[in-house]
Design a protein around this motif. Structure first.
Motif, PDB file in Angstrom:
ATOM      1  N   PHE A   1      13.617  20.196   4.477  1.00  0.00           N
ATOM      2  CA  PHE A   1      12.748  21.351   4.384  1.00  0.00           C
ATOM      3  C   PHE A   1      11.449  20.950   3.711  1.00  0.00           C
ATOM      4  O   PHE A   1      11.283  19.827   3.247  1.00  0.00           O
ATOM      5  CB  PHE A   1      13.447  22.497   3.651  1.00  0.00           C
ATOM      6  CG  PHE A   1      14.347  23.290   4.554  1.00  0.00           C
ATOM      7  CD1 PHE A   1      13.834  24.324   5.316  1.00  0.00           C
ATOM      8  CD2 PHE A   1      15.698  22.983   4.665  1.00  0.00           C
ATOM      9  CE1 PHE A   1      14.645  25.049   6.171  1.00  0.00           C
ATOM     10  CE2 PHE A   1      16.521  23.700   5.508  1.00  0.00           C
ATOM     11  CZ  PHE A   1      15.992  24.742   6.269  1.00  0.00           C
ATOM     12  N   SER A   2      10.519  21.887   3.661  1.00  0.00           N
ATOM     13  CA  SER A   2       9.141  21.551   3.322  1.00  0.00           C
ATOM     14  C   SER A   2       8.963  20.939   1.937  1.00  0.00           C
ATOM     15  O   SER A   2       8.235  19.954   1.791  1.00  0.00           O
ATOM     16  CB  SER A   2       8.252  22.789   3.470  1.00  0.00           C
ATOM     17  OG  SER A   2       8.787  23.881   2.758  1.00  0.00           O
ATOM     18  N   GLN A   3       9.616  21.485   0.906  1.00  0.00           N
ATOM     19  CA  GLN A   3       9.366  20.965  -0.438  1.00  0.00           C
ATOM     20  C   GLN A   3       9.876  19.535  -0.631  1.00  0.00           C
ATOM     21  O   GLN A   3       9.129  18.680  -1.127  1.00  0.00           O
ATOM     22  CB  GLN A   3       9.966  21.909  -1.496  1.00  0.00           C
ATOM     23  CG  GLN A   3       9.135  23.139  -1.766  1.00  0.00           C
ATOM     24  CD  GLN A   3       9.403  24.253  -0.757  1.00  0.00           C
ATOM     25  OE1 GLN A   3      10.290  24.135   0.080  1.00  0.00           O
ATOM     26  NE2 GLN A   3       8.646  25.332  -0.829  1.00  0.00           N
ATOM     27  N   PRO A   4      11.124  19.218  -0.254  1.00  0.00           N
ATOM     28  CA  PRO A   4      11.555  17.822  -0.357  1.00  0.00           C
ATOM     29  C   PRO A   4      10.731  16.880   0.515  1.00  0.00           C
ATOM     30  O   PRO A   4      10.427  15.755   0.106  1.00  0.00           O
ATOM     31  CB  PRO A   4      13.020  17.857   0.112  1.00  0.00           C
ATOM     32  CG  PRO A   4      13.456  19.260  -0.089  1.00  0.00           C
ATOM     33  CD  PRO A   4      12.240  20.097   0.149  1.00  0.00           C
ATOM     34  N   ALA A   5      10.352  17.340   1.717  1.00  0.00           N
ATOM     35  CA  ALA A   5       9.528  16.509   2.597  1.00  0.00           C
ATOM     36  C   ALA A   5       8.175  16.237   1.959  1.00  0.00           C
ATOM     37  O   ALA A   5       7.665  15.108   1.989  1.00  0.00           O
ATOM     38  CB  ALA A   5       9.350  17.196   3.956  1.00  0.00           C
ATOM     39  N   GLN A   6       7.578  17.251   1.380  1.00  0.00           N
ATOM     40  CA  GLN A   6       6.298  17.087   0.711  1.00  0.00           C
ATOM     41  C   GLN A   6       6.407  16.071  -0.421  1.00  0.00           C
ATOM     42  O   GLN A   6       5.541  15.196  -0.576  1.00  0.00           O
ATOM     43  CB  GLN A   6       5.806  18.427   0.154  1.00  0.00           C
ATOM     44  CG  GLN A   6       4.488  18.319  -0.605  1.00  0.00           C
ATOM     45  CD  GLN A   6       4.118  19.618  -1.299  1.00  0.00           C
ATOM     46  OE1 GLN A   6       4.953  20.485  -1.509  1.00  0.00           O
ATOM     47  NE2 GLN A   6       2.858  19.752  -1.669  1.00  0.00           N
ATOM     48  N   ALA A   7       7.463  16.185  -1.215  1.00  0.00           N
ATOM     49  CA  ALA A   7       7.639  15.273  -2.337  1.00  0.00           C
ATOM     50  C   ALA A   7       7.771  13.831  -1.866  1.00  0.00           C
ATOM     51  O   ALA A   7       7.179  12.912  -2.456  1.00  0.00           O
ATOM     52  CB  ALA A   7       8.868  15.681  -3.152  1.00  0.00           C
ATOM     53  N   LEU A   8       8.534  13.605  -0.795  1.00  0.00           N
ATOM     54  CA  LEU A   8       8.717  12.245  -0.289  1.00  0.00           C
ATOM     55  C   LEU A   8       7.407  11.688   0.263  1.00  0.00           C
ATOM     56  O   LEU A   8       7.048  10.527   0.005  1.00  0.00           O
ATOM     57  CB  LEU A   8       9.794  12.224   0.794  1.00  0.00           C
ATOM     58  CG  LEU A   8      10.162  10.833   1.316  1.00  0.00           C
ATOM     59  CD1 LEU A   8      10.836  10.012   0.221  1.00  0.00           C
ATOM     60  CD2 LEU A   8      11.084  10.925   2.536  1.00  0.00           C
ATOM     61  N   LEU A   9       6.666  12.506   1.006  1.00  0.00           N
ATOM     62  CA  LEU A   9       5.394  12.050   1.567  1.00  0.00           C
ATOM     63  C   LEU A   9       4.386  11.744   0.461  1.00  0.00           C
ATOM     64  O   LEU A   9       3.646  10.755   0.532  1.00  0.00           O
ATOM     65  CB  LEU A   9       4.843  13.104   2.517  1.00  0.00           C
ATOM     66  CG  LEU A   9       5.616  13.289   3.835  1.00  0.00           C
ATOM     67  CD1 LEU A   9       5.153  14.545   4.559  1.00  0.00           C
ATOM     68  CD2 LEU A   9       5.474  12.079   4.727  1.00  0.00           C
ATOM     69  N   GLU A  10       4.350  12.580  -0.561  1.00  0.00           N
ATOM     70  CA  GLU A  10       3.433  12.340  -1.672  1.00  0.00           C
ATOM     71  C   GLU A  10       3.772  11.039  -2.395  1.00  0.00           C
ATOM     72  O   GLU A  10       2.879  10.270  -2.775  1.00  0.00           O
ATOM     73  CB  GLU A  10       3.467  13.513  -2.646  1.00  0.00           C
ATOM     74  CG  GLU A  10       2.779  14.754  -2.122  1.00  0.00           C
ATOM     75  CD  GLU A  10       2.865  15.937  -3.077  1.00  0.00           C
ATOM     76  OE1 GLU A  10       2.052  16.859  -2.943  1.00  0.00           O
ATOM     77  OE2 GLU A  10       3.762  15.932  -3.945  1.00  0.00           O
ATOM     78  N   HIS A  11       5.054  10.785  -2.572  1.00  0.00           N
ATOM     79  CA  HIS A  11       5.458   9.532  -3.222  1.00  0.00           C
ATOM     80  C   HIS A  11       5.129   8.327  -2.342  1.00  0.00           C
ATOM     81  O   HIS A  11       4.762   7.262  -2.852  1.00  0.00           O
ATOM     82  CB  HIS A  11       6.958   9.559  -3.541  1.00  0.00           C
ATOM     83  CG  HIS A  11       7.275  10.213  -4.854  1.00  0.00           C
ATOM     84  ND1 HIS A  11       7.269  11.567  -5.035  1.00  0.00           N
ATOM     85  CD2 HIS A  11       7.595   9.669  -6.064  1.00  0.00           C
ATOM     86  CE1 HIS A  11       7.580  11.854  -6.287  1.00  0.00           C
ATOM     87  NE2 HIS A  11       7.791  10.726  -6.930  1.00  0.00           N
ATOM     88  N   SER A  12       5.261   8.488  -1.027  1.00  0.00           N
ATOM     89  CA  SER A  12       4.947   7.361  -0.137  1.00  0.00           C
ATOM     90  C   SER A  12       3.468   7.006  -0.224  1.00  0.00           C
ATOM     91  O   SER A  12       3.097   5.827  -0.182  1.00  0.00           O
ATOM     92  CB  SER A  12       5.326   7.703   1.308  1.00  0.00           C
ATOM     93  OG  SER A  12       4.457   8.667   1.858  1.00  0.00           O
ATOM     94  N   ILE A  13       2.606   8.012  -0.357  1.00  0.00           N
ATOM     95  CA  ILE A  13       1.167   7.772  -0.488  1.00  0.00           C
ATOM     96  C   ILE A  13       0.861   7.168  -1.848  1.00  0.00           C
ATOM     97  O   ILE A  13       0.105   6.197  -1.969  1.00  0.00           O
ATOM     98  CB  ILE A  13       0.391   9.092  -0.282  1.00  0.00           C
ATOM     99  CG1 ILE A  13       0.560   9.578   1.154  1.00  0.00           C
ATOM    100  CG2 ILE A  13      -1.088   8.894  -0.606  1.00  0.00           C
ATOM    101  CD1 ILE A  13       0.082  10.996   1.387  1.00  0.00           C
ATOM    102  N   ARG A  14       1.456   7.739  -2.895  1.00  0.00           N
ATOM    103  CA  ARG A  14       1.203   7.279  -4.256  1.00  0.00           C
ATOM    104  C   ARG A  14       1.661   5.834  -4.460  1.00  0.00           C
ATOM    105  O   ARG A  14       1.037   5.069  -5.200  1.00  0.00           O
ATOM    106  CB  ARG A  14       1.926   8.200  -5.237  1.00  0.00           C
ATOM    107  CG  ARG A  14       1.541   8.000  -6.695  1.00  0.00           C
ATOM    108  CD  ARG A  14       2.254   9.003  -7.585  1.00  0.00           C
ATOM    109  NE  ARG A  14       1.952  10.370  -7.202  1.00  0.00           N
ATOM    110  CZ  ARG A  14       2.864  11.260  -6.833  1.00  0.00           C
ATOM    111  NH1 ARG A  14       4.139  10.912  -6.765  1.00  0.00           N
ATOM    112  NH2 ARG A  14       2.508  12.484  -6.512  1.00  0.00           N
ATOM    113  N   MET A  15       2.749   5.471  -3.784  1.00  0.00           N
ATOM    114  CA  MET A  15       3.302   4.131  -3.968  1.00  0.00           C
ATOM    115  C   MET A  15       2.750   3.121  -2.964  1.00  0.00           C
ATOM    116  O   MET A  15       3.189   1.977  -2.931  1.00  0.00           O
ATOM    117  CB  MET A  15       4.830   4.206  -3.864  1.00  0.00           C
ATOM    118  CG  MET A  15       5.484   5.040  -4.974  1.00  0.00           C
ATOM    119  SD  MET A  15       7.268   5.270  -4.756  1.00  0.00           S
ATOM    120  CE  MET A  15       7.849   3.576  -4.939  1.00  0.00           C
ATOM    121  N   GLY A  16       1.780   3.564  -2.150  1.00  0.00           N
ATOM    122  CA  GLY A  16       1.116   2.637  -1.248  1.00  0.00           C
ATOM    123  C   GLY A  16       1.957   2.172  -0.080  1.00  0.00           C
ATOM    124  O   GLY A  16       1.772   1.050   0.414  1.00  0.00           O
TER     125      GLY A  16
END
Length: 446
Positions: A280-295
């Motif tokens: 769902f949207s919140q877990p997906a958002q968190a994973l995508l944000e971490h993927s960007i933050r971690m390069g």
């Protein structure tokens, strides 16, 4: 039914049954308050309960007090407006329930962890805040005739068992869980979206079409995520699954950040370029944000309706890094809905309209649950206009009509009048199964 799925930027085209590539949009909050928050309760001879995720980012609490959400979830607002539109349309109809007025009482499930309080309220005797512990509820009339919602499978599993105990019809506009289709487990539960199996099969077709064999897959650690990922693994036998895992749904948990970081690290270690995400949207958002933050290097992310139909993903900075593809269930447009919402947003800025509306929203006593859309008064039509055309309105809209047609048949209505009769919630169950039914032309078999 088939539609074309276009993948950008390659502009290559494949055909996937009953699914549509979706785009998501963001919004900004309006500053001038209106009385939109007072539009989700109205009296009527046959009240319909609604469970919608108006809010997100639930505040932390240490006592069993009222849960408060800090941010508006626009998708939930639009789905609730779809329910309101359907009821207003039915009440103005001269043929479906002539002489009968539906009421509605819609509550915020706060991105759907908050569901116990409104669900219990729906069970109380009409006009009270209590219900007796009885051996037989045949002669009891709960506050609502039927319930529309919830959306997520976890919440539907909890509420379906509760409402089934009282034989109250419940029609979900969001879940596609096979488990909830078990009539022995949930005899009064219905839904207006197709099985999640369709979406999973479409993902496999997409992978096959482009020859993407080495992939990673992850899902949210809830009923929907685990179920979709398990089904995917069972039918994706020709693909090399380099990584599989689950991501947390409780993002306030101190362990959540490390779990998300570990997931990204493991995906990076496998060097796969294709990631299938069931969440769902919140877990997906968190994973995508971490993927960007971690390069994390550019990947192809493939998602399903649970997060691709939300505006949250589009609001993530640098989300354009890589390619994001997704599927949503194909649904028809709801004629007149956009004009209805535009007219409503005009009305909620008028003092006279607001004074009348607020009369229906005064709790019967100081302890009465009041979890309507608190933040709705701070959003404008401009903020949501881009989402009105693509948001999945039809499932919520059709859910209301399914309950209304059941009431039409239970009362024995004709196209000219409905007999003056008292129908209890449990008496609708037989008629909810009477299919198909027509809504403004199209026939539905759900």
């Amino acid at each position: 039914m088939e539609i074309s799925l276009k993948l950008f930027p390659q502009n290559r085209q494949i055909t996937v049954p009953d699914l549509l590539l979706c785009l998501v949009f963001g919004y900004a909050a309006a500053l001038k308050p209106t009385c939109l928050s007072a539009q989700f309760r109205r009296p009527g001879g046959y009240p319909i309960g609604g469970l919608f995720p108006f809010g997100m980012d639930m505040t932390v609490r240490s006592e069993p007090t009222l849960v408060v959400c800090e941010r508006l979830f626009v998708d939930g607002l639009i789905w609730a407006l779809g329910m309101k539109f359907a009821i207003d349309q039915i009440n103005n109809s001269t043929s479906l329930l002539p002489g009968v007025k539906l009421g509605y009482d819609t509550y915020d499930t706060c991105s759907e962890p908050l569901v116990a309080q409104p669900s219990l309220l729906f069970l109380t005797r009409n006009g009270t805040t209590g219900t007796g512990v009885l051996c037989n509820y045949t002669d009891s009339q709960p506050r609502v005739t039927a319930v529309i919602g919830a959306r997520k499978s976890d919440l539907c599993l909890a509420t379906a068992k509760l409402f089934s105990s009282f034989s109250i019809p419940q029609v979900s506009y969001g879940t596609s869980s096979e488990k909830l289709s078990n009539t022995k487990l949930c005899p009064s539960f219905y839904h207006t979206v197709p099985s999640g199996k369709n979406s999973v099969e479409a993902v496999v077709l997409l992978l096959n079409r482009f020859g993407w064999n080495s992939i990673a897959t992850t899902g949210s650690n809830d009923h929907s995520g685990r179920g979709a990922q398990g089904l995917f693994l069972s039918i994706a036998g020709n693909h090399s699954i380099a990584s599989e895992g689950l991501i947390p749904t409780d993002l306030a948990d101190p362990k959540a950040k490390k779990q998300l970081e570990d997931t990204i690290k493991f995906i990076n270690k496998t060097k796969v370029n294709i990631i299938v995400l069931f969440a769902f949207s919140q877990p997906a958002q968190a994973l995508l944000e971490h993927s960007i933050r971690m390069g994390l290097s550019k990947k192809v992310w493939i998602g399903t309706e649970a997060w691709m139909s939300s505006d949250i993903a589009a609001s993530i900075p640098n989300i354009s890094t890589g390619t994001v593809l997704g599927f949503i269930t194909k649904a028809g447009t709801v004629s007149g809905f956009q004009k209805y919402v535009a007219d409503l947003f005009t009305s909620v800025q008028q003092d006279k309209f607001c004074q009348e509306s607020r009369k229906f929203n005064d709790p019967m006593n100081s302890d009465m649950l009041d979890t309507h859309c608190k933040e709705c008064g701070h959003i404008s039509l401009h903020n949501i206009s881009s989402m009105l055309s693509h948001s999945q309105i039809q499932p919520a809209y059709i859910a209301v009509y399914r309950a209304a047609y059941a009431l039409h048949r239970a009362l024995g209505c004709t196209h000219q009048a409905c007999p003056k009769a008292s129908i209890r919630s449990w008496q609708l169950l037989h008629f909810v199964n009477t299919l198909p039914f027509k809504v403004n032309g199209p026939s539905f078999q759900v």
